[in-house]
Design a protein around this motif. Structure first.
Motif, PDB file in Angstrom:
ATOM      1  N   ALA A   1      27.822 -13.827 -35.608  1.00 39.77           N
ATOM      2  CA  ALA A   1      26.824 -13.440 -34.621  1.00 39.77           C
ATOM      3  C   ALA A   1      26.064 -14.673 -34.154  1.00 39.77           C
ATOM      4  O   ALA A   1      25.774 -15.562 -34.954  1.00 39.77           O
ATOM      5  CB  ALA A   1      25.867 -12.425 -35.242  1.00 39.77           C
ATOM      6  N   TRP A   2      25.759 -14.713 -32.864  1.00 39.58           N
ATOM      7  CA  TRP A   2      25.020 -15.848 -32.343  1.00 39.58           C
ATOM      8  C   TRP A   2      24.216 -15.437 -31.120  1.00 39.58           C
ATOM      9  O   TRP A   2      24.549 -14.480 -30.431  1.00 39.58           O
ATOM     10  CB  TRP A   2      25.949 -17.012 -32.019  1.00 39.58           C
ATOM     11  N   VAL A   3      23.132 -16.175 -30.914  1.00 41.76           N
ATOM     12  CA  VAL A   3      22.312 -16.033 -29.716  1.00 41.76           C
ATOM     13  C   VAL A   3      22.485 -17.322 -28.936  1.00 41.76           C
ATOM     14  O   VAL A   3      22.314 -18.410 -29.483  1.00 41.76           O
ATOM     15  CB  VAL A   3      20.828 -15.809 -30.064  1.00 41.76           C
ATOM     16  N   GLN A   4      22.826 -17.186 -27.666  1.00 48.62           N
ATOM     17  CA  GLN A   4      22.965 -18.354 -26.804  1.00 48.62           C
ATOM     18  C   GLN A   4      21.762 -18.385 -25.871  1.00 48.62           C
ATOM     19  O   GLN A   4      21.518 -17.446 -25.114  1.00 48.62           O
ATOM     20  CB  GLN A   4      24.255 -18.290 -26.011  1.00 48.62           C
ATOM     21  N   LYS A   5      21.020 -19.477 -25.971  1.00 47.25           N
ATOM     22  CA  LYS A   5      19.821 -19.634 -25.147  1.00 47.25           C
ATOM     23  C   LYS A   5      20.161 -20.512 -23.951  1.00 47.25           C
ATOM     24  O   LYS A   5      20.537 -21.671 -24.110  1.00 47.25           O
ATOM     25  CB  LYS A   5      18.712 -20.274 -25.978  1.00 47.25           C
ATOM     26  N   VAL A   6      20.046 -19.938 -22.777  1.00 41.83           N
ATOM     27  CA  VAL A   6      20.252 -20.690 -21.549  1.00 41.83           C
ATOM     28  C   VAL A   6      18.921 -21.316 -21.133  1.00 41.83           C
ATOM     29  O   VAL A   6      18.854 -22.462 -20.724  1.00 41.83           O
ATOM     30  CB  VAL A   6      20.816 -19.784 -20.436  1.00 41.83           C
ATOM     31  N   SER A   7      17.864 -20.528 -21.277  1.00 39.15           N
ATOM     32  CA  SER A   7      16.499 -20.982 -21.008  1.00 39.15           C
ATOM     33  C   SER A   7      15.561 -20.027 -21.747  1.00 39.15           C
ATOM     34  O   SER A   7      16.021 -19.105 -22.422  1.00 39.15           O
ATOM     35  CB  SER A   7      16.208 -20.951 -19.507  1.00 39.15           C
ATOM     36  N   ASN A   8      14.253 -20.218 -21.602  1.00 37.11           N
ATOM     37  CA  ASN A   8      13.322 -19.275 -22.223  1.00 37.11           C
ATOM     38  C   ASN A   8      13.332 -17.924 -21.527  1.00 37.11           C
ATOM     39  O   ASN A   8      12.794 -16.958 -22.048  1.00 37.11           O
ATOM     40  CB  ASN A   8      11.900 -19.841 -22.247  1.00 37.11           C
ATOM     41  N   LEU A   9      13.959 -17.847 -20.381  1.00 38.51           N
ATOM     42  CA  LEU A   9      14.059 -16.583 -19.672  1.00 38.51           C
ATOM     43  C   LEU A   9      15.404 -15.904 -19.891  1.00 38.51           C
ATOM     44  O   LEU A   9      15.485 -14.682 -19.983  1.00 38.51           O
ATOM     45  CB  LEU A   9      13.844 -16.804 -18.164  1.00 38.51           C
TER      46      LEU A   9
ATOM     47  N   ASN B   1      21.558 -14.643 -24.411  1.00 41.11           N
ATOM     48  CA  ASN B   1      22.483 -13.545 -24.690  1.00 41.11           C
ATOM     49  C   ASN B   1      22.767 -13.480 -26.182  1.00 41.11           C
ATOM     50  O   ASN B   1      22.778 -14.481 -26.885  1.00 41.11           O
ATOM     51  CB  ASN B   1      23.745 -13.559 -23.831  1.00 41.11           C
ATOM     52  N   ILE B   2      22.945 -12.248 -26.637  1.00 41.36           N
ATOM     53  CA  ILE B   2      23.196 -11.941 -28.043  1.00 41.36           C
ATOM     54  C   ILE B   2      24.657 -11.532 -28.152  1.00 41.36           C
ATOM     55  O   ILE B   2      25.125 -10.686 -27.390  1.00 41.36           O
ATOM     56  CB  ILE B   2      22.275 -10.804 -28.519  1.00 41.36           C
ATOM     57  N   ASN B   3      25.370 -12.130 -29.111  1.00 41.25           N
ATOM     58  CA  ASN B   3      26.814 -11.911 -29.240  1.00 41.25           C
ATOM     59  C   ASN B   3      27.189 -11.584 -30.676  1.00 41.25           C
ATOM     60  O   ASN B   3      26.627 -12.164 -31.613  1.00 41.25           O
ATOM     61  CB  ASN B   3      27.562 -13.188 -28.853  1.00 41.25           C
TER      62      ASN B   3
ATOM     63  N   VAL C   1      25.208  -8.978 -25.150  1.00 43.26           N
ATOM     64  CA  VAL C   1      24.111  -8.360 -24.425  1.00 43.26           C
ATOM     65  C   VAL C   1      23.246  -9.474 -23.859  1.00 43.26           C
ATOM     66  O   VAL C   1      22.824 -10.366 -24.600  1.00 43.26           O
ATOM     67  CB  VAL C   1      23.261  -7.467 -25.364  1.00 43.26           C
ATOM     68  N   ASP C   2      22.988  -9.429 -22.578  1.00 45.81           N
ATOM     69  CA  ASP C   2      22.071 -10.378 -21.950  1.00 45.81           C
ATOM     70  C   ASP C   2      20.652  -9.846 -22.067  1.00 45.81           C
ATOM     71  O   ASP C   2      20.421  -8.642 -21.872  1.00 45.81           O
ATOM     72  CB  ASP C   2      22.412 -10.574 -20.472  1.00 45.81           C
ATOM     73  N   ILE C   3      19.735 -10.745 -22.392  1.00 51.69           N
ATOM     74  CA  ILE C   3      18.331 -10.355 -22.466  1.00 51.69           C
ATOM     75  C   ILE C   3      17.510 -11.304 -21.602  1.00 51.69           C
ATOM     76  O   ILE C   3      17.929 -12.417 -21.313  1.00 51.69           O
ATOM     77  CB  ILE C   3      17.798 -10.324 -23.921  1.00 51.69           C
ATOM     78  N   ARG C   4      16.357 -10.838 -21.220  1.00 51.93           N
ATOM     79  CA  ARG C   4      15.426 -11.640 -20.432  1.00 51.93           C
ATOM     80  C   ARG C   4      14.141 -11.797 -21.244  1.00 51.93           C
ATOM     81  O   ARG C   4      13.529 -10.813 -21.636  1.00 51.93           O
ATOM     82  CB  ARG C   4      15.109 -10.984 -19.087  1.00 51.93           C
TER      83      ARG C   4
ATOM     84  N   GLY D   1      17.481  -6.044 -27.392  1.00 51.88           N
ATOM     85  CA  GLY D   1      18.886  -6.387 -27.205  1.00 51.88           C
ATOM     86  C   GLY D   1      19.769  -5.851 -28.324  1.00 51.88           C
ATOM     87  O   GLY D   1      20.855  -5.324 -28.075  1.00 51.88           O
ATOM     88  N   ILE D   2      19.290  -5.966 -29.572  1.00 53.21           N
ATOM     89  CA  ILE D   2      20.053  -5.434 -30.717  1.00 53.21           C
ATOM     90  C   ILE D   2      20.170  -3.925 -30.624  1.00 53.21           C
ATOM     91  O   ILE D   2      21.256  -3.354 -30.808  1.00 53.21           O
ATOM     92  CB  ILE D   2      19.388  -5.848 -32.052  1.00 53.21           C
ATOM     93  N   ARG D   3      19.068  -3.253 -30.324  1.00 52.51           N
ATOM     94  CA  ARG D   3      19.102  -1.791 -30.229  1.00 52.51           C
ATOM     95  C   ARG D   3      20.049  -1.324 -29.115  1.00 52.51           C
ATOM     96  O   ARG D   3      20.762  -0.339 -29.274  1.00 52.51           O
ATOM     97  CB  ARG D   3      17.701  -1.243 -30.028  1.00 52.51           C
TER      98      ARG D   3
END
Length: 180
Positions: A121-129, A132-134, A151-154, A164-166
């Motif tokens: 499992a990993w979270v990829q941070k593109v920016s503080n906005l 995505n959770i994988n 799942v993409d999150i903002r 995002g997890i839920r």
């Protein structure tokens, strides 16, 4: 008795018989014994060089790892195994690799713990906005991926990560993607 009534009853009986015969097939995976899974903690990919939020993100990684484990248990997706017996092995591998991309070391961990499946499992941070959770669930015996979810999150907040997890778990439940 009228002919239409007799056919109507016959159709209802045939439909009932068919549903009784087919119901074991419909249950399928839901009725199968739960497969065991090793759920490795979330890791972070952060090329942003924003170090101000490092500590908060480390805490979020721990929190969503625990949340996802509990959701898998609560939803009956898998029988979640304790990683403590192989924690030294996991820590050693984590010191050298990102476990989601370690050329099969996750499979080695799954084998060492006697699991049917292993999840990275990993979270990829593109920016503080934008983040995505994988997750990826692999079959330990073959090493082949069985499920990939993203799942993409903002927003880089506790609330957005947990939401995002839920959402991911709800999607898995709706698509019956547990116990693969």
């Amino acid at each position: 008795m009228k002919r239409g009534t007799r056919w109507s009853r016959r159709r209802r009986l045939l439909a009932l018989a068919a549903s009784l015969l087919l119901s074991p097939l419909a249950g399928g995976a839901a009725d199968a014994p739960l497969k065991s899974i090793v759920m490795l903690d979330f890791e972070l990919i952060d090329p942003t060089l924003d170090r101000a939020s490092d500590e908060a993100q480390r805490e979020r990684l721990k929190r969503i790892s625990a949340l996802l484990r509990q959701q898998f248990i609560d939803k009956g997706f898998y029988r979640v195994l304790d990683t403590a017996p192989q924690q030294a092995m996991i820590d050693d591998l984590k010191s050298r690799f990102m476990l989601y991309d370690c050329n099969g070391c996750d499979i080695d961990i799954g084998r060492a713990l006697g699991a049917d499946r292993v999840m990275t499992a990993w979270v990829q941070k593109v920016s503080n906005l934008i983040l995505n959770i994988n997750i990826q669930i692999n079959d330990v015996a073959s090493g082949q991926p069985l499920l990939n979810k993203s799942v993409d999150i903002r927003g880089n907040t506790d609330t957005s990560w947990e939401r995002g997890i839920r959402y991911m778990v709800r999607s898995m439940e709706e698509k019956r993607q547990g116990n693969r």
